[in-house]
Design a protein around this motif. Structure first.
Motif, mmCIF file in Angstrom:
data_model
loop_
_atom_site.group_PDB
_atom_site.id
_atom_site.type_symbol
_atom_site.label_atom_id
_atom_site.label_comp_id
_atom_site.label_asym_id
_atom_site.label_seq_id
_atom_site.Cartn_x
_atom_site.Cartn_y
_atom_site.Cartn_z
ATOM 1 N N ALA A 77 32.441 9.185 8.361
ATOM 2 C CA ALA A 77 31.964 10.253 7.265
ATOM 3 C C ALA A 77 31.052 9.789 6.355
ATOM 4 N N ILE A 78 30.979 8.758 5.478
ATOM 5 C CA ILE A 78 29.666 8.294 4.523
ATOM 6 C C ILE A 78 28.561 8.323 5.416
ATOM 7 N N ARG A 79 29.000 7.317 6.723
ATOM 8 C CA ARG A 79 27.407 7.480 7.280
ATOM 9 C C ARG A 79 26.827 8.274 7.904
ATOM 10 N N GLU A 80 27.463 9.385 8.150
ATOM 11 C CA GLU A 80 27.121 10.683 8.662
ATOM 12 C C GLU A 80 26.053 11.239 7.539
ATOM 13 N N GLY A 103 18.885 11.465 5.250
ATOM 14 C CA GLY A 103 17.297 10.641 5.114
ATOM 15 C C GLY A 103 17.334 9.510 5.071
ATOM 16 N N SER A 104 18.374 8.193 4.877
ATOM 17 C CA SER A 104 18.024 7.129 4.732
ATOM 18 C C SER A 104 19.529 6.268 5.830
ATOM 19 N N ASP A 105 19.186 5.241 6.010
ATOM 20 C CA ASP A 105 19.944 4.381 6.698
ATOM 21 C C ASP A 105 20.848 3.422 6.178
ATOM 22 N N PRO A 106 21.892 3.820 6.237
ATOM 23 C CA PRO A 106 23.457 2.978 5.999
ATOM 24 C C PRO A 106 23.130 1.380 6.136
ATOM 25 N N ALA A 107 23.613 -0.139 5.069
ATOM 26 C CA ALA A 107 22.688 -1.373 5.080
ATOM 27 C C ALA A 107 23.633 -1.362 4.715
ATOM 28 N N PRO A 108 25.039 -2.099 4.632
ATOM 29 C CA PRO A 108 25.565 -2.688 3.825
ATOM 30 C C PRO A 108 25.878 -4.349 4.538
ATOM 31 N N GLY A 109 25.696 -5.097 3.486
ATOM 32 C CA GLY A 109 25.585 -6.664 3.755
ATOM 33 C C GLY A 109 26.142 -7.673 2.501
ATOM 34 N N THR A 110 25.874 -8.807 2.476
ATOM 35 C CA THR A 110 26.354 -9.890 1.384
ATOM 36 C C THR A 110 25.876 -9.618 0.354
#
Length: 336
Positions: free
Chosen positions: A293-296, A302-309
């Motif tokens: 739901a948060i990703r959508e 207008g942004s792209d989720p980019a989870p990382g370390t």
């Protein structure tokens, strides 16, 4: 001959010595007790380097409740805009490194600020502990529908055939949109007039009205007008196409090979925050960003989720600082 030691004196000295040992033992035990306290044991504050109502505010307020639920403690968002994000991130840098005050800022405050403004009172690489990247947000080069060039190659050809006639507006000095515009100008060798505005929206509106040739806009601002057919999207600045504008080519695809510039937002803590706490914050941030739901909602904004370390964010900050410092020096860009 020294006077004889009285029994009362011995008792008094013994009591003082015992009290001293008790105080020392209590002092030494303090860190151990603190270390054994589960984290978090009280509310966590996120200092956000943006005003209320924008896409960054939306993203922070999507993530905060999800993290709060997993932590079992409130996660409070405090908006503290100003000075390109340096006010908020400067406050984080000075906060106690205990994991209870963290920050969310963009590339401007986490990489560019120290290069562009020598008066910045913190060093992003020395005074902050990276937690993780949250989103990446490419910019989009837009124009009035009557603007003839359709591709980046066309824009470059137009600019070279009529030097000094192309004008490109951006959201303000020292912003990623400004530097993305300067990078285009530097790599293409086009003699264009770069125009700073007080924000992305007025630059985008002037491009749509034909007052300027082009605007380097952020996608959340431009997206409704592009979808509504009132604004022409020529190319996005990232190395790959945007999820929000999948039909719009990249600069690289459209005529300027190897061009890439992407805005990003990340979470940081004060330097010296224990690694275990940084890792816990990263774990919960990534879990929040991966919720469907948060990703959508992030993609819709207008942004792209980019989870990382944390290590990936640290490397990104170093790479971006080197990249933009090189551009500023080579192109002799003045940021005022």
């Amino acid at each position: 001959m020294p006077p004889p030691i009285k029994h009362g004196d011995i008792m008094h000295r013994s009591l003082k010595l015992a009290a001293g040992f008790l105080a020392l033992g209590f002092t030494l035990s303090q860190p151990a007790c603190a270390q054994n306290t589960p984290y978090p044991s009280k509310p966590i504050k996120i200092i956000l380097a943006f005003p209320p109502g924008g896409s960054a505010d939306l993203i922070a307020r999507l993530v905060a409740p999800a993290m709060s639920e997993r932590f079992g403690q409130p996660v409070i968002v405090e908006n503290r805009p100003g000075a390109g994000g340096a006010i908020a991130i400067g406050a984080v840098a000075k906060a106690p490194p205990d994991g209870y005050t963290i920050g969310v800022g963009a590339a401007g405050a986490l990489a560019i600020s120290g290069i562009a403004n020598k008066r910045t009172l913190y060093d992003p690489l020395k005074d902050l502990a990276p937690i993780g990247i949250m989103i990446q947000a490419p910019f989009v080069l837009v124009a009035n529908n009557a603007f003839k060039p359709k591709t980046i190659a066309d824009v470059i050809a137009e600019g070279k055939s009529k030097p000094g006639t192309l004008s490109v507006g951006h959201g303000g000095p020292g912003t990623m949109m400004h530097l993305s515009t300067e990078l285009f100008k530097h790599m293409s060798h086009v003699d264009a007039v770069v125009l700073p505005y007080k924000g992305t929206a007025p630059a985008t509106m002037d491009a749509m009205a034909g007052q300027i040739s082009l605007a380097m806009s952020d996608i959340p601002t431009a997206l409704p007008y592009i979808k509504g057919g009132r604004l022409k999207a020529i190319a996005v600045t990232s190395g790959k196409r945007s999820s929000s504008l999948p039909d719009v080519p990249t600069f690289d695809e459209s005529g300027l090979p190897k061009y890439s510039a992407t805005g990003w937002i990340a979470m940081v803590a004060p330097a010296g925050t224990p690694p275990a706490i940084v890792q816990r914050l990263n774990t919960e941030l990534v879990a929040a960003l991966n919720q469907p739901a948060i990703r959508e909602k992030i993609i819709a904004s207008g942004s792209d989720p980019a989870p990382g370390t944390p290590a990936e964010l640290s490397q990104l900050m170093r790479t971006e600082i080197t990249k933009w410092e090189t551009l500023i020096n080579e192109a002799k860009i003045k940021i005022e």
